[in-house]
Design an enzyme around this catalytic site. Structure first.
Site, short mmCIF file in Angstrom:
data_model
loop_
_atom_site.label_atom_id
_atom_site.label_comp_id
_atom_site.label_asym_id
_atom_site.label_seq_id
_atom_site.Cartn_x
_atom_site.Cartn_y
_atom_site.Cartn_z
N SER A 149 0.84 -1.19 0.00
CA SER A 149 0.00 0.00 0.00
C SER A 149 0.89 1.26 0.00
O SER A 149 1.65 1.45 -0.93
CB SER A 149 -0.96 -0.04 1.19
OG SER A 149 -2.07 0.80 1.00
N HIS A 200 -7.46 -6.47 1.19
CA HIS A 200 -6.36 -5.52 1.08
C HIS A 200 -5.15 -6.00 1.90
O HIS A 200 -4.01 -5.89 1.45
CB HIS A 200 -6.82 -4.14 1.56
CG HIS A 200 -5.82 -3.05 1.29
ND1 HIS A 200 -5.41 -2.72 0.01
CD2 HIS A 200 -5.14 -2.24 2.14
CE1 HIS A 200 -4.54 -1.73 0.07
NE2 HIS A 200 -4.34 -1.43 1.35
#
Length: 264
Positions: free
Chosen positions: A94, A229
């Protein structure tokens, strides 16, 4: 006051002959670099994990936080130059993937990573996303609930405002740093790039990954693994399998042999 070391490793005291390849890991927004150290047991003796600790975090908590992704990448590049004594690769998740990408840009030439593994990150040219920008503007309970979209927050943090306000300042600062990121076009990286993403990630899909192809001379390899995620939590097997695969060729003299293992 002496500055704390920017990298954490689980293998202090290893002989100088050490591991064949070092994996510099960059944490996600609000993430602890220590979480990467648990991966060492799955990677074997030929690989060493070195987790980048941003200023203002962990053992560097007395240092002022970086004001921008560019500042964070510049500090990381300086630290890598000082620490790189053999072949190495970058892994980032990320925000960490974005920092790893910008750090790799700064390290063109020597030393430079043999491979960039970007996890859970849209192509840099698409960042910041609208959701990140909108989340970064929020405060208090609204911020906590918005961050919950990405996953990774324990229910007790989401449900308890006092705990959230104690634990989330670093996360809020990181979101605002990403919201302020401005992509600058540049020459594509002349190193292999691998993208690792969770099939159920609500934030990053195939369309968000396609522009990564403009960031590298060779087309990136893409791995879809089970999970959202934070697909590597609690089981990092999807990531560690990729890490073992890409590091298997970094010791070659010509640096051109790269094995590929599809993780599905």
């Amino acid at each position: 006051m002496p500055v704390a070391l920017p990298f954490l490793t689980p293998t202090a005291g290893r002989p100088a002959t050490g591991p064949r390849t070092r994996v510099f890991c960059f944490p996600h927004a609000g993430g602890s670099p220590r979480a990467f150290l648990r991966w060492q047991s799955s990677l074997g003796d030929d690989i060493e994990v070195a987790a980048f600790c941003p200023p203002g975090r962990d053992q560097r908590h007395r240092e002022p936080r970086a004001a921008s992704v560019a500042e964070l990448a510049a500090g990381a590049a300086e630290a890598v130059r000082a620490a790189a004594d053999g072949p190495f690769v970058f892994f980032g998740h990320s925000l960490g993937a974005l920092v790893a990408f910008e750090t790799a840009r700064l390290l063109r030439g020597h030393p430079q990573p043999h491979h960039l593994i970007a996890s859970g990150c849209a192509a840099p040219s698409l960042l910041p996303t609208r959701r990140v920008v909108e989340t970064a503007r929020l405060e208090g309970r609204a911020f906590t609930e918005a961050v919950g979209f990405f996953g990774g927050l324990p229910p007790e943090v989401v449900d308890d405002e006092e705990i959230a306000e104690l634990l989330l300042p670093a996360l809020r600062a990181d979101f605002r740093m990403v919201a302020g990121y401005r992509y600058l076009p540049g020459a594509p990286l002349d190193i292999p790039v691998t993208l690792v993403n969770g099939r159920d990630d609500p934030h990053v899909d195939g369309a968000a990954l396609r522009p990564w192809a403009r960031e590298a001379v060779r087309p990136p390899q893409t791995h879809w693994v089970d999970g959202g995620h934070f697909h590597f939590d609690p089981d990092p097997t999807g990531v560690t399998t990729v890490l073992r695969s890409v590091t298997s060729g970094t010791g070659d003299a010509d640096g051109e042999r790269w094995e590929h293992v599809e993780v599905i």
